[in-house]
Motif scaffolding. Structure first.
Motif, short mmCIF file in Angstrom:
data_model
loop_
_atom_site.label_atom_id
_atom_site.label_comp_id
_atom_site.label_asym_id
_atom_site.label_seq_id
_atom_site.Cartn_x
_atom_site.Cartn_y
_atom_site.Cartn_z
N VAL A 1 37.47 37.67 32.01
CA VAL A 1 38.72 37.30 32.69
C VAL A 1 38.71 38.06 34.01
O VAL A 1 37.70 38.68 34.35
CB VAL A 1 39.94 37.69 31.83
CG1 VAL A 1 39.97 36.88 30.55
CG2 VAL A 1 39.95 39.19 31.52
N ALA A 2 39.78 38.02 34.77
CA ALA A 2 39.74 38.72 36.04
C ALA A 2 41.05 39.45 36.32
O ALA A 2 42.13 39.00 35.91
CB ALA A 2 39.44 37.74 37.17
N GLY B 1 40.95 39.21 40.88
CA GLY B 1 39.70 38.59 41.30
C GLY B 1 38.47 39.31 40.80
O GLY B 1 37.38 38.77 40.85
N GLN B 2 38.62 40.54 40.29
CA GLN B 2 37.46 41.29 39.79
C GLN B 2 37.23 40.98 38.32
O GLN B 2 38.16 41.06 37.51
CB GLN B 2 37.69 42.80 39.96
CG GLN B 2 37.62 43.29 41.39
CD GLN B 2 36.33 42.86 42.06
OE1 GLN B 2 36.34 42.00 42.93
NE2 GLN B 2 35.20 43.44 41.64
N PRO B 3 36.00 40.66 37.95
CA PRO B 3 35.74 40.28 36.55
C PRO B 3 35.89 41.46 35.59
O PRO B 3 35.52 42.59 35.92
CB PRO B 3 34.27 39.84 36.59
CG PRO B 3 33.69 40.51 37.78
CD PRO B 3 34.79 40.62 38.78
N LEU C 1 37.30 30.47 35.97
CA LEU C 1 37.03 31.34 34.83
C LEU C 1 36.66 30.55 33.58
O LEU C 1 35.79 30.94 32.81
CB LEU C 1 38.23 32.25 34.55
CG LEU C 1 38.36 33.43 35.52
CD1 LEU C 1 39.73 34.08 35.40
CD2 LEU C 1 37.26 34.47 35.26
#
Ligand SMILES: Cc1cc2nc3c(=O)[nH]c(=O)nc-3n(C[C@H](O)[C@H](O)[C@H](O)COP(=O)(O)O)c2cc1C
Ligand code: SF4
Ligand code: SF4
Ligand code: FES
Lengths: 422, 570
Positions: free
Chosen positions: A53-54, A57-59, A80
């Motif tokens: 997930v994020a 914006g970062q996984p 995603l």
């Protein structure tokens, strides 16, 4: 424990502070795919990466997140969803997952997730690595073809004196899970059953006790899950076309099971021939194309040079080409030979096999007979394939719904039990 | 009681004595450590250098990094095979030579290079190999034949900015500690603005402070001397040249955070440095700089141990390194705690690179002003670069941050440069035409490795070499990296055979991004970077290897096995 508010795709959700994010999302009706996550293993293993997930914006691996007040997580954005689907496809391509021959089919977490995310084929080339099935343990069987290296068994099975029962072996693409034979022999039946259940796929089996429930009655076959799979939209009345469309079919390296399944629509066949006519097909026994056709349905992958020529012939004459069934999609059961060298296959079949009635012990060869390929190729590695219909075989409903949708734009709806890899 | 920590040293000891790790040895170890057979097998099989089968009297590891390839690896490999009679990964019939390959062994400036019984042999040519093997066969002592790999060192060209490559006087840095408090030490490091030089550039004072703040009194300083990134050899240089400086850095860190124990994790490829380090430790103990009341500071007890890795690039990742130190497989830990909170044995731990620790000692020795005086507005200090590849003067360079790519290329005498790999395969692949870009925290970050490729070098060959490296070195724990590297290899092979369409190249890019996005640790996240950058920055080269239209199915290749079998039967 204190309840906190957090946000999934901007929707406010509530859960206990510090709760694992996968569980917290589930409590709020949002299911996040997970394979390696096993609630009480802490810290989480975070090996499979299907739960990505994020945050901003970062996984992040959802299974390694804990909820806290105000946490904002993106879960079901189109990117995603596609990303997680790709990881699942990668897992399939990496192992040798012959669902039709697997004891765990219907109870398998991997298979279930793949249905749920509507995977019809893997975008990745299958590795077809030769993996062993380990029969050495007293009561367990470890099928390395199916192991997804989730690490659950490695972390979970430790003896009272702290000894590991399972361990990873080697590294990188050659990593595999091994069991300690001595410790396995000392395990109780209850523990061994637990090991089999713990494995999310069919890699750990207990001899003589593979699964208690019959197919069709298993964990993921149950009626609650009879919802539409995500690639579908509700059924609408078919539009009757002005002109009949033309269909062709072929059976390459398959078993004709998919063709049998096509016939399984029974009386529906009468409605169907109002809408379409058939050209080259084993159903009509027409050998050469008599015209350009709208759609070609291909059963089976390519195991010899004739299959390749035939498939290329179809590609030339069909506007749309569809891979029908597991063999066409990735090789299927015939591809079980892909982990073995062609030489060994031929020798076993024609030279050494005790049941070969072949007094001269020769490998058949003549300019008139097709050459066997080094391995079985899925159709999309040979020509461009436009659609894939999974199943071994796919149900008749599934096949014709897709065909009608492609030809006439009919909206269709495939429900969970119709969508199968086995 | 034998603790499971330092299992690696134990395994090395057995292997050095008996030549390999036999079933008997494992059984014994299993009894001593209370660990299961499968567990120990799991550890042993993780490390490239541990053997479960006997080797020949001479165990050869030939480096297969890209610089070695360009310097003549294929011919040298052939020469080894001919002269020893051993095939790759096998032992010759007389049990004299075993021939294997290894990922970059930290001798990039003198390629092709090999380790034979863990001694370095450099600048190999087929003639040199034949001669060498002949000598070994005729009984010449291997120590008389081994090379001494002291790289050429180029001090900073600005004379007033020589911080690292300069004369070293032992004990100077730590002599300051007695007049300082730990907080003052951390403040000094903070004011200098030192950031981690192992490649991640994390502010060193924050790491130390965080560890210092932990309530647990048992803390550790771990020196990361795993230097596995292809193309880098600066840590080897530092250990060889200034072993004392490294110890001073560790003592300084230990004093600052309140640790009692330091551990150096040295990569197995650098075993020939063990005597250097051990001598230095012994000497420091004699001087009273290590041990109880170290450096004459009452109550400051500090010791340093040495653990030897065994051929695993991933063990440079700090949490994998800690796992390895604890005697496990070197799998990175999931990011739940920082090592400064829970590190070695679950205790607060500082993991620092060799150069970071050496620089900390230099800062203490010279004060932080000189460090600041070098300051580019955004990146203070100087840095060691290991420069190799197509240049006249490969070696170790001290540079001031802020140096431009153009100036760097000029300094090392780059010959017709076309592309540069900065920070190793996991770093940045840039065109040599980016002359005005700067090296520094604010622009192009560089952990130390600089590999220069001239116009004749084949980019695809470079990418395939990196890809093989990452496939070999992935720990295998997470899906995207374990399987993704393989998928990229399939696409690269297609390109190599001229069968990749533009669609195939796009797919490769998508898959590379998938790995970057989803992998569990830095290895998998950075492994596909060069491929992505090649597509962005060198489109013309990628196009040369790409067909615009869909390539036909390669029927000849697919039927070649059958044809061969039938032909052999006839
Ligand atoms: C795959 C991988 C390999 C690494 N290898 C090294 C290495 O060989 N040496 C090193 O100092 N740091 C290496 N690092 C960085 C370490 O994880 C860590 O950031 C570093 O040791 C911290 O020290 P520093 O702050 O002094 O730079 C590696 C990181 C990754 C992800
Ligand atoms: S055997 Fe099963 S539980 Fe164990 S790692 Fe493989 S998939 Fe996971
Ligand atoms: S990215 Fe995954 S498989 Fe690759 S080294 Fe890191 S943890 Fe291991
Ligand atoms: S469920 Fe999160 S990584 Fe496997």
């Amino acid at each position: 424990m204190k309840k906190v508010t957090f946000y999934i795709d901007d929707q406010p959700c509530q859960a206990e502070d510090g709760k694992n994010f996968v569980d917290a999302a589930a409590e709020n009706g949002i299911s996040i795919p997970s394979l390696c996550y096993y609630p009480h293993i802490d810290p989480p293993l975070a090996t499979c990466r299907v739960c990505t997930v994020a945050i901003g914006g970062q996984p992040r691996a959802a299974c390694s997140l804990k909820v806290s007040e105000g946490l904002r997580v993106q879960v079901n954005t189109p990117d995603l969803i596609e990303n997680r689907k790709a990881i699942l496809e990668l897992i399939f391509a990496e192992g040798n997952h012959f669902c039709p021959a697997c004891e765990k089919s219907g109870d398998c977490d991997l298979q279930h997730l793949a249905y749920e995310s509507g995977i019809t084929y893997s975008r990745f080339p299958h590795t077809f690595v030769d993996r062993i099935v380990d029969f050495k343990p007293e009561r367990l069987v470890i099928d390395h073809n199916r192991c997804i290296l989730c690490k659950r068994c490695v972390e979970e099975f430790v003896t009272d004196s702290g000894k590991k029962v399972f361990s990873y072996h080697r590294r990188g693409g050659r990593t595999e899970v091994n069991v300690d034979y001595e410790l396995e022999a000392e395990m109780s039946d209850k523990e061994l059953t637990r090991a089999m259940r713990l494995c999310p796929v069919g890699a750990i089996l207990l001899r003589g006790k593979s699964e208690s429930r019959p197919f069709g009655d298993r964990k993921y076959d149950k009626p609650e899950s009879q919802e539409a799979i995500p690639l579908t939209t509700p059924v609408e009345k078919p539009v009757v076309p002005a002109k009949k469309k033309v269909v062709a079919t072929a059976s390459l390296a398959g078993c004709f099971g998919c063709h049998m399944s096509m016939l399984d629509i029974d009386l529906g066949l009468l409605d169907l021939i109002e809408l379409v006519s058939f050209d080259k097909s084993p159903l009509t026994d027409i050998k050469r194309f008599s015209r350009h056709v709208d759609i070609g349905l291909i059963e089976g992958g390519c195991c010899n040079s004739e299959n390749i020529e035939n498939l290329e012939y179809f590609r030339e004459h069909c506007d749309i080409l569809v891979s029908v069934g597991e063999c066409a999609i990735w090789g299927g059961l015939p591809a079980m030979r892909n982990t073995i060298s062609l030489e060994a296959c031929l020798e076993e079949a024609y030279l050494h096999s005790p049941v070969t009635r072949n007094a001269q012990h020769i490998i058949p060869n003549h300019e008139d007979i097709p050459k066997i390929l080094d391995r079985v190729y899925p159709c999309h590695e040979v020509v461009k394939i436009d659609y894939h219909i999974p199943g071994c075989p796919p149900s008749a409903q599934h096949i014709w719904k897709v065909v009608q949708n492609i030809l006439f734009g009919t909206k269709y709806d495939v429900i969970y039990p119709e969508f199968k890899y086995d | 009681m034998f603790s499971h920590t330092f299992l690696l040293n134990q395994l090395w000891k057995i292997q050095h004595e008996e030549g390999y790790l036999s079933d008997k040895a494992i059984r014994l170890l299993s009894r001593q450590t209370g660990r299961s057979w499968v567990d120990l097998e799991g550890v042993i099989s993780f490390y490239h250098f541990f053997r479960r089968k006997p080797a020949g009297r001479f165990l050869i590891f030939l480096n297969n990094s890209i610089l070695s390839e360009f310097a003549g690896f294929p011919e040298v490999l052939k020469a080894f095979q001919e002269s020893t009679g051993a095939h790759l990964n096998q032992t010759d019939p007389t049990d004299t030579f075993t021939l294997q390959m290894a990922s970059c062994i930290g001798l990039s400036d003198v390629e092709p290079a090999a380790l034979i019984n863990w001694r370095p042999f450099i600048n190999l040519t087929p003639e040199k190999v034949h001669h060498l093997i002949h000598q070994l066969k005729s009984g010449t002592d291997i120590d008389d034949l081994a090379d001494r790999p002291l790289s050429d060192a180029y001090p900073n060209d600005e004379e007033n900015k020589r911080l690292m490559i300069r004369p070293y006087q032992e004990g100077m840095a730590i002599s300051k500690l007695i007049r300082m408090s730990p907080d003052e030490v951390i403040k000094e490091i903070m004011e200098a603005g030192l950031t981690g030089l192992g490649g991640a550039f994390f502010p060193t004072h924050l790491k130390w402070q965080s560890c210092r703040n932990q309530a647990d009194p048992e803390k550790y300083i771990v020196c990361n001397a795993d230097e596995g990134e292809p193309g880098t050899f600066k840590d080897r240089f530092l250990i060889l040249k200034y072993p004392g400086l490294l110890l001073e850095g560790m003592i300084t860190a230990g004093f600052a955070v309140g640790a009692r124990q330091g551990v150096i994790y040295l990569r197995g490829e650098y075993q020939y440095l063990i005597p250097k380090i051990k001598d230095a430790i012994r000497h420091f103990k004699n001087e009273g700089w290590l041990g109880n009341d170290a450096c004459g500071i009452p109550g400051f007890d500090f010791d340093i141990d040495l653990v030897i890795g065994a051929g695993a690039y991933i063990c440079g990742e700090e949490t994998a390194l800690l796992e390895s130190l604890e005697g496990h497989r070197g799998e990175p830990r999931p990011r739940v705690h920082y090592p400064t909170e829970r590190g070695y044995l679950g205790k607060p731990t500082v993991v620092n690179n060799v150069e970071t620790l050496c620089t900390a000692a230099r800062i203490l020795e010279q004060g932080f002003e000189p460090y600041l005086n070098t300051r580019h507005p955004d990146s203070p200090g100087t840095k060691l670069f290991s420069i190799a590849g197509d240049c006249l003067y490969p070696g170790i360079y001290e540079i001031t941050w802020g140096i431009t790519v153009g100036a760097l290329l000029e300094r090392c005498g780059a010959v017709d440069p076309y592309a540069i790999q900065i920070s190793g395969p996991s770093g940045e692949l840039i065109p040599a035409s980016w002359k005005d870009r700067m090296l520094g925290l604010h622009d192009l970050r560089c952990g130390g490795s600089v590999m220069i490729y001239n116009r004749q070098r084949d980019l695809l060959q470079i990418l395939q070499n990196y890809n093989r490296f990452f496939m070999q070195e992935s720990c295998g724990v997470c899906t995207p990296c374990r399987a993704g590297n393989y998928m990229l290899s399939v696409q690269l092979r297609k390109m190599e055979r001229g069968l990749a369409s533009t669609e195939d190249v796009d797919k490769m890019n998508d898959w590379a991004k998938l790995m970057e996005y989803n992998s569990r640790c830095g290895l998998g996240q950075t492994a596909p970077k060069a491929i992505i950058q090649a597509a962005q920055r060198f489109p013309e080269i990628m196009d040369q290897h790409t067909r615009t239209k869909n390539a036909p199915f390669d029927l000849d290749l697919a039927t070649s096995a059958y044809d061969r079998i039938i032909n052999e039967l006839r």
